[in-house]
Design an enzyme around this catalytic site. Sequence first.
Site, short mmCIF file in Angstrom:
data_model
loop_
_atom_site.label_atom_id
_atom_site.label_comp_id
_atom_site.label_asym_id
_atom_site.label_seq_id
_atom_site.Cartn_x
_atom_site.Cartn_y
_atom_site.Cartn_z
N HIS A 262 -42.86 -27.63 -18.89
CA HIS A 262 -42.46 -26.83 -18.07
C HIS A 262 -42.88 -25.13 -19.04
O HIS A 262 -44.23 -24.82 -18.50
CB HIS A 262 -41.28 -26.46 -17.51
CG HIS A 262 -41.82 -25.65 -16.39
ND1 HIS A 262 -41.37 -25.80 -15.02
CD2 HIS A 262 -40.75 -24.41 -16.78
CE1 HIS A 262 -41.19 -24.84 -14.64
NE2 HIS A 262 -40.94 -23.97 -15.70
N GLU A 263 -41.91 -25.22 -19.91
CA GLU A 263 -42.42 -23.68 -20.73
C GLU A 263 -43.85 -23.70 -21.11
O GLU A 263 -44.60 -23.18 -21.61
CB GLU A 263 -41.28 -23.11 -22.08
CG GLU A 263 -40.06 -23.55 -21.22
CD GLU A 263 -39.59 -22.42 -20.08
OE1 GLU A 263 -40.17 -21.46 -19.69
OE2 GLU A 263 -39.08 -22.64 -18.95
N HIS A 266 -46.55 -22.03 -19.03
CA HIS A 266 -46.35 -21.12 -19.20
C HIS A 266 -46.89 -20.96 -20.24
O HIS A 266 -47.48 -19.92 -20.46
CB HIS A 266 -44.77 -20.64 -18.93
CG HIS A 266 -44.19 -20.53 -17.56
ND1 HIS A 266 -44.79 -20.53 -16.85
CD2 HIS A 266 -42.96 -21.28 -17.22
CE1 HIS A 266 -44.11 -20.42 -15.56
NE2 HIS A 266 -42.88 -21.67 -16.44
N GLU A 292 -46.70 -20.67 -12.10
CA GLU A 292 -45.01 -21.52 -12.00
C GLU A 292 -46.24 -23.08 -11.50
O GLU A 292 -46.00 -23.82 -11.75
CB GLU A 292 -44.34 -21.70 -10.61
CG GLU A 292 -43.42 -22.29 -10.65
CD GLU A 292 -42.39 -22.20 -11.52
OE1 GLU A 292 -42.03 -21.52 -12.53
OE2 GLU A 292 -41.53 -23.03 -11.94
ZN ZN Z 1 -41.33 -21.79 -14.74
#
Ligand code: ZN
Length: 498
Positions: A262-263, A266, A292
């Site tokens: 997830h990170e 980003h 997101e």
């Molecule tokens: Zn996030």
Amino acid sequence: MDYYDELLQRLKDIDLIGQLGSLLGWDQEVMMPPRAAALRAEHLAWVSKEGHTRKTDPRMGELLDELEGREDLDEIQMANIRLARESYDKATRLPTEFVSEMAKHNSRALISWTEARKENDFSIFRNDLAKSIEFARKKADYLGYENLRYDALLDIYESGLTVSRLDPLFEGLRDKVAPLIKSVAERGRRPNVSWVTENSWEQEGQERLSQMVSESIGFDFDAGRRDASTHPFCGGPNPDDVRWTTRYSEHDPFGSLYGSMHETGHGTYEQGRPRELDFQPAGKANGLGIHESQSRLWENQIGRSLEFCHWSLPLWKEAFPEKMQDIDAEMLWRAVNVVEPSLIRVEADEATYNIHIMIRYEIEKLLISGDLEVDELPEKWDDMYEEYLGVRPTDNSSGVLQDIHWSMGAIGYFPTYTLGNLYSAQLLSAAREDLPEHDLQISRGDFSPLLDWMRRKVHGRGSILEPAKLIEEATGEAPSPEAFVDYLRDKVKRLYSV
Ligand code: ZN
């Protein structure tokens, strides 16, 4: 100096101050000794005041007035002027006294929420929440809106977002995803995950796995870092210095890996920003929903695919040779895709997650319009969980008190999570058209074609377009829930045969 050059110079100063704040914030979460907390609060308050002073400098208003009438501007200049105007208006429309009162109230509300959650007693938070809603309404009135007060709050987190844009998106989810979840709960056979829950997973193996996967996706560790923190996040000042964190649990090896993916999503977005627009608003990553979409893409759309499990299985076996001995790719895939209605948003799976958000969105609309009183809130919350997810909280801590957002005054924030999920599916479905070998590439760990596609269509476009326009440019269609619904249907069918 030309007006536009002066504007850019001022915007650069504002950006640099923000970059320093982000470094201080990272240090606070990751490195700082505990006794420095009060001092750090002083640092951050000073940095934010300094930024605010520059953002609201009347000279900014003069420059914008001069520039807005000009007709010889290119796409990037227009974007910088539009974004500088948005930020100037947002900063100047809220009276200084109101902002400082609200900040004081928010720190009180955070304390009463923490206490209420610990004591499992909504009444401790009740008065502060009622006041937070009052503040949110006033804030909306200062900022201005066309149709609904709540629109002004949505616009804070994703420029141009309104109820009339969001309602159809959530409607698609309510009508199509909620029944899907019900049929899994009624007829689906839960996969056997005892090999996960009955083992203990050493942090060292999890760290190696996180690092290998993040590197393979294409995160550049010469321009970034991976660390551990209680609340995982991705920050850092600039594409040359992007820092993300994850957290480890011995009971659950998926949390750290999927958190890392997830990170990493980003982080690769930040690293892919257009460098010729450094220090300019147009060069920044776009709204929270688009951000997101990049994290959800790698975490879910890619990370929870069977192809990715095939590729990552040898890495799992390298990190945990004994525990993974008898596990094959399909077992791994089933274990990372358990669909199960639950009470807690942050623990929810890919299919049920957006229903948690939909409930919060509907409740926020009612609270802001005054159609729901704070005293009716806990029961309304529980009723909606029962109606849409088939589960009913037995206490407020696992119900209405579970999220920190309202205590921080962040009303209007939740929908960006769902936008991220919808955008990620829509982007991947468009990318597949250009990348016919996509599945094969993922099963080989060749992530660069997909990352390059995102670089060209999303990362490199910065904030030149409004978020909804960017999605339309990249995918050929306005934001819609269709791709996400199709993706979930197909996946649930393969996993649960329903
Ligand atoms: Zn996030």
